[in-house]
Design an enzyme around this catalytic site. Structure first.
Site, mmCIF file in Angstrom:
data_model
loop_
_atom_site.group_PDB
_atom_site.id
_atom_site.type_symbol
_atom_site.label_atom_id
_atom_site.label_comp_id
_atom_site.label_asym_id
_atom_site.label_seq_id
_atom_site.Cartn_x
_atom_site.Cartn_y
_atom_site.Cartn_z
ATOM 1 N N ASP A 26 -1.854 2.925 17.957
ATOM 2 C CA ASP A 26 -2.556 1.662 17.731
ATOM 3 C C ASP A 26 -1.784 0.705 16.827
ATOM 4 O OD1 ASP A 26 -4.627 2.304 19.357
ATOM 5 O OD2 ASP A 26 -6.105 2.608 17.775
ATOM 6 N N ALA A 85 -7.201 -8.815 -8.142
ATOM 7 C CA ALA A 85 -8.250 -9.602 -7.493
ATOM 8 C C ALA A 85 -8.870 -10.621 -8.447
ATOM 9 C CB ALA A 85 -9.332 -8.677 -6.946
ATOM 10 N N HIS A 109 -3.897 5.954 3.208
ATOM 11 C CA HIS A 109 -4.621 4.745 2.809
ATOM 12 C C HIS A 109 -4.047 3.495 3.463
ATOM 13 C CE1 HIS A 109 -5.965 1.630 -0.179
ATOM 14 N NE2 HIS A 109 -7.045 2.388 -0.229
ATOM 15 N N VAL A 151 -9.010 2.375 18.071
ATOM 16 C CA VAL A 151 -9.803 1.307 17.474
ATOM 17 C C VAL A 151 -9.109 -0.031 17.671
ATOM 18 C CG1 VAL A 151 -10.838 2.834 15.750
ATOM 19 C CG2 VAL A 151 -8.716 1.617 15.210
ATOM 20 N N TYR A 190 -7.450 -12.513 -10.558
ATOM 21 C CA TYR A 190 -6.654 -13.715 -10.760
ATOM 22 C C TYR A 190 -7.109 -14.819 -9.804
ATOM 23 C CZ TYR A 190 -3.581 -10.461 -13.212
ATOM 24 O OH TYR A 190 -3.072 -9.522 -14.068
ATOM 25 N N ASP A 196 0.844 -1.190 0.000
ATOM 26 C CA ASP A 196 0.000 0.000 0.000
ATOM 27 C C ASP A 196 0.887 1.251 0.000
ATOM 28 O OD1 ASP A 196 -2.396 1.743 0.655
ATOM 29 O OD2 ASP A 196 -3.283 -0.240 0.881
ATOM 30 N N SER A 244 -11.203 -1.465 -0.689
ATOM 31 C CA SER A 244 -9.899 -1.354 -0.025
ATOM 32 C C SER A 244 -10.019 -1.594 1.470
ATOM 33 C CB SER A 244 -9.293 0.035 -0.253
ATOM 34 O OG SER A 244 -8.733 0.161 -1.520
ATOM 35 N N ASN A 250 -5.586 -2.005 22.877
ATOM 36 C CA ASN A 250 -4.847 -1.332 23.943
ATOM 37 C C ASN A 250 -5.703 -0.372 24.765
ATOM 38 O OD1 ASN A 250 -5.243 0.619 22.041
ATOM 39 N ND2 ASN A 250 -3.084 1.024 21.638
ATOM 40 N N ASN A 260 -13.868 -0.832 -6.997
ATOM 41 C CA ASN A 260 -14.969 0.080 -6.696
ATOM 42 C C ASN A 260 -15.682 0.535 -7.967
ATOM 43 O OD1 ASN A 260 -14.080 -0.109 -4.054
ATOM 44 N ND2 ASN A 260 -12.913 1.792 -4.149
#
Length: 371
Positions: free
Chosen positions: A131, A264, A158, A175, A266, A122, A316, A171, A249
């Site tokens: 986090d 994706a 991203h 999140v 494949y 990415d 994503s 923790n 998307n």
């Protein structure tokens, strides 16, 4: 000269043309047959400074070539593939559904992804985020320029968002990711504007293979395929890695078009569609016969650079839910092969409707662990 239609993810940009004193050069990735590469490079006058990168696992080179050199190589019987080093970009934005995929249930049973290595291909991961700092164990950048060579600097956000969905720490603040003890690896194949290239993704996959990753998450894609990208995706799967990729998307409201992106599409990758909080398909989520499984991808809350949080939408965001579930299940069932794990995730998913839109349905961690 361009040999293929360039890759489209969210937008399309061409790589710059390099101009010498008298000739123009374009970037290509070339796969040779066997060990013919060096001889052919010499035979067609390809100089050392035209070789940008030589891959290790397959006879593939990233080259700057003139039109004449590209034409000559394209027609040579020892050249398996010659493709533009086309641009690749992130697939979009957003959801948060750790509970929806039974992630918390699996965590409460003691399955937090311990010992599972997840490569996030990415825009990088901000490992200073509270986090994420405990779980980012390493990284690699395919870029050499100062602005993009640090895999732990994510100027776009991203990759950091994707990483948080996989493994934000449990923790007591911020999140929680699906697999909050999984080991994250920041593999920066997209720059700080969210774009990259075929060669960059292939390098990221190669690094993941060489560094013994268990899961690869690719929340990126293209409407155009590449035989070399497919070769590397296939290679990772053959080497025992579970490859998870965002479906794309590009869907319509009716969900009746075949729009799943590459990689994706494949067969060696799990194509992940996006659902909302009510298990309905996100209207943007790509559809088609290669959609394999679904996960939350609408309004997903996760980590952002600079100790921030935010919600995003997109396949994503759906893909890292599947990557996190895979880490939990693999911890619980370490003797599974990647093929067996994939089959288990599909067979224990909750059916949601048409496989054309949802694949096998909503991925379910506890169901897979308890099967």
């Amino acid at each position: 000269m361009k040999r293929l239609l360039a890759l489209l993810i969210v937008a399309f940009f061409m790589l710059p043309t390099y101009v010498g004193a008298a000739e123009e050069y374009d970037e290509y990735i070339v796969q040779f047959k066997g060990n013919a590469a060096n001889g052919l490079l010499n035979a067609f006058g390809i100089e050392e400074d035209q070789v940008i990168h030589e891959f290790d696992l397959l006879p593939v080179y990233q080259l700057e070539l003139t039109d004449d050199q590209a034409d000559a190589l394209l027609g040579h019987p020892q050249v398996k593939a010659l493709e533009d080093n086309a641009e690749v970009q992130k697939l979009g934005q957003v959801p948060y559904g750790v509970t929806r995929v039974q992630g918390v249930t699996a965590q409460n049973a003691g399955f937090n992804g311990n010992g599972i290595r997840v490569a996030v291909l990415d825009t990088g991961i901000d490992r200073s985020h509270p986090d994420l700092q405990a779980n980012v164990r390493g990284g690699y950048s395919v870029f050499t320029d100062v602005a993009n060579r640090d895999p732990y600097f994510d100027g776009d956000g991203h990759g950091t968002h994707v990483a948080g969905t996989v493994a934000a720490a449990r923790n007591g603040v911020g999140v929680i990711g699906v697999a909050p003890n999984a080991s994250l690896y920041a593999v920066k194949v997209l720059n700080n504007n969210g774009s990259g290239s075929l060669a960059g993704i292939a390098q990221g996959i190669e690094w993941s293979v060489n560094n013994n990753m268990n899961v690869i998450n690719m929340s990126l894609g293209s409407s155009q395929g590449s035989s070399i990208l497919q070769a590397y995706t296939d290679l990772a799967y053959q080497r025992g890695i579970l490859v998870v990729a965002a479906a794309g998307n590009s869907g319509n409201a009716a969900g009746n078009t075949d729009t799943v992106n590459f990689p994706a599409r494949y067969s060696s990758a799990m194509a992940v569609a996006a659902t909302d909080q009510n298990n309905r398909r996100g209207s943007f989520s790509s559809t088609g016969p290669t959609v394999e499984i679904s996960a939350p991808g609408v309004g997903v809350l996760s980590t952002l650079p600079g100790n921030r949080y935010g919600s995003l939408n997109g396949t994503s965001m759906a893909a890292p839910h599947v990557a996190g579930v895979a880490a939990q299940v693999w911890q619980a069932k370490p003797n599974l092969s990647n093929v067996q794990l994939r089959q288990l995730l599909n067979s224990t998913a909750t059916p949601l409707g048409s496989s054309f839109q949802y694949g096998s349905g909503l991925v379910q961690s506890a169901n897979a662990i308890n099967r």
